[in-house]
Scaffold this motif. Structure first.
Motif, PDB file in Angstrom:
ATOM      1  N   UNK A  50      -9.491  21.446   7.751  1.00 12.24           N
ATOM      2  CA  UNK A  50      -8.176  21.025   8.192  1.00 12.24           C
ATOM      3  C   UNK A  50      -8.021  19.568   7.779  1.00 12.24           C
ATOM      4  N   UNK A  51      -6.818  19.190   7.396  1.00 10.89           N
ATOM      5  CA  UNK A  51      -6.557  17.821   6.943  1.00 10.89           C
ATOM      6  C   UNK A  51      -5.490  17.195   7.829  1.00 10.89           C
ATOM      7  N   UNK A  52      -5.769  15.983   8.305  1.00  5.52           N
ATOM      8  CA  UNK A  52      -4.791  15.203   9.047  1.00  5.52           C
ATOM      9  C   UNK A  52      -4.135  14.222   8.087  1.00  5.52           C
ATOM     10  N   UNK A  53      -2.804  14.246   8.042  1.00  2.41           N
ATOM     11  CA  UNK A  53      -2.058  13.298   7.215  1.00  2.41           C
ATOM     12  C   UNK A  53      -1.110  12.509   8.105  1.00  2.41           C
ATOM     13  N   UNK A  54      -1.126  11.186   7.945  1.00  3.90           N
ATOM     14  CA  UNK A  54      -0.243  10.310   8.721  1.00  3.90           C
ATOM     15  C   UNK A  54       0.843   9.780   7.798  1.00  3.90           C
ATOM     16  N   UNK A  55       2.087   9.849   8.246  1.00  2.00           N
ATOM     17  CA  UNK A  55       3.192   9.290   7.470  1.00  2.00           C
ATOM     18  C   UNK A  55       3.456   9.995   6.164  1.00  2.00           C
ATOM     19  N   UNK A  56       3.680  11.310   6.178  1.00  6.98           N
ATOM     20  CA  UNK A  56       3.875  12.039   4.914  1.00  6.98           C
ATOM     21  C   UNK A  56       5.175  11.712   4.195  1.00  6.98           C
TER      22      UNK A  56
END
Length: 279
Positions: A50-56
């Motif tokens: 799983x990947x966490x992305x901030x501010x896509x």
């Protein structure tokens, strides 16, 4: 043809949703999908993560992460204007993208992710450093994440990988290199972004170590390092006088000369000082 190729180009997405970048949110959009895919590849094999992305933002890196095979992406976006564009990506990758509208500094992502977890983001400039420090200084280690693949201003990236005795060496270098392997893996010029920032950018990849390089309490080390580099021109006995009444003796016990300045002191020595202050 993959789904990332059937979605509209990012310039069209930004135009159709009227997504002008906002300085107040630290936004600079990266529109070249070849570059966003390259950044996603720097995060490693994602098919079982799983990947966490901030501010896509409009979703350039989001599309790269999904196209490169991320099992699932959790994207936290503060700007509600970006949600319709991200919804289009979610529809192209059914069941693999969850978007939360909110402040990354206030949201606990662990309720939405399952290990193994990696973090990949073109971090908004105004919260990037604070998020990095949070991810590097949990009380318990190893952390919830395996690796961080993060874009910063070039100056910040150089501070993360800096060595003792250099101008860039400071709090970020110590906290990053204490518990992780950190290296710059990409550089990007201002013109790669819309609008172009005034500075160059760089991508840093950090891999969590199984254990910290040297034993120390995370809160104490973070406090001591912050105090030492807040007055980096002073001798340590002066910069750290508020840490303990006998700070000079503590410095000597840790193998540090009280007359040294912060940029002269190694990570190992700072950890030794943190242990001294814990006693």
């Amino acid at each position: 043809m993959s789904a990332i190729d059937t979605l509209p180009p990012l310039r069209e997405v930004i135009a159709s949703h009227q997504l002008s970048a906002r300085k107040s949110l630290g936004q600079n959009f990266l529109l070249d999908l070849n570059l966003t895919a390259k950044i996603a590849r720097q995060a490693g094999t994602l098919s079982e993560c799983d990947v966490l992305e901030i501010g896509p933002g409009p979703g350039g890196l989001t599309r790269g992460l999904l196209a490169e095979g991320a099992r699932r992406v959790l994207a936290i976006e503060k700007d509600p204007r970006c949600l319709p564009a991200l919804a289009e990506i979610a529809a192209a990758y059914p069941g693999r993208l969850e978007v939360i509208n909110g402040d990354a500094l206030e949201i606990d992502p662990l309720a939405h992710l399952r290990p193994p977890i990696r973090i990949a983001a073109n971090l908004p400039y105004n919260v990037g450093t604070e998020l990095l420090v949070r991810w590097l200084t949990p009380r318990d280690w190893p952390p919830f994440w395996q690796s961080l693949t993060l874009m910063f201003q070039r100056e910040v990236a150089e501070r993360i990988v800096a060595k003792p005795g250099t101008k860039a060496y400071g709090r970020l270098a110590l906290l990053a290199q204490w518990r992780a392997e950190a290296r710059i893996v990409m550089s990007l010029p201002p013109e790669a972004f819309t609008p172009p920032p005034k500075v160059s950018s760089a991508v840093v990849h950090l891999t969590a170590l199984p254990e910290p390089r040297f034993p120390a309490d995370a809160a104490i080390l973070s406090r001591v390092v912050a105090a030492a580099f807040n007055q980096r021109r002073k001798m340590l006995r002066a910069a750290l006088k508020g840490q303990a009444p006998d700070i000079e003796d503590r410095l000597i016990s840790a193998g540090i000369k009280p007359t040294e300045r912060a940029e002269q002191v190694s990570l190992e020595a700072f950890c030794a000082l943190a242990r001294e202050l814990e006693r």
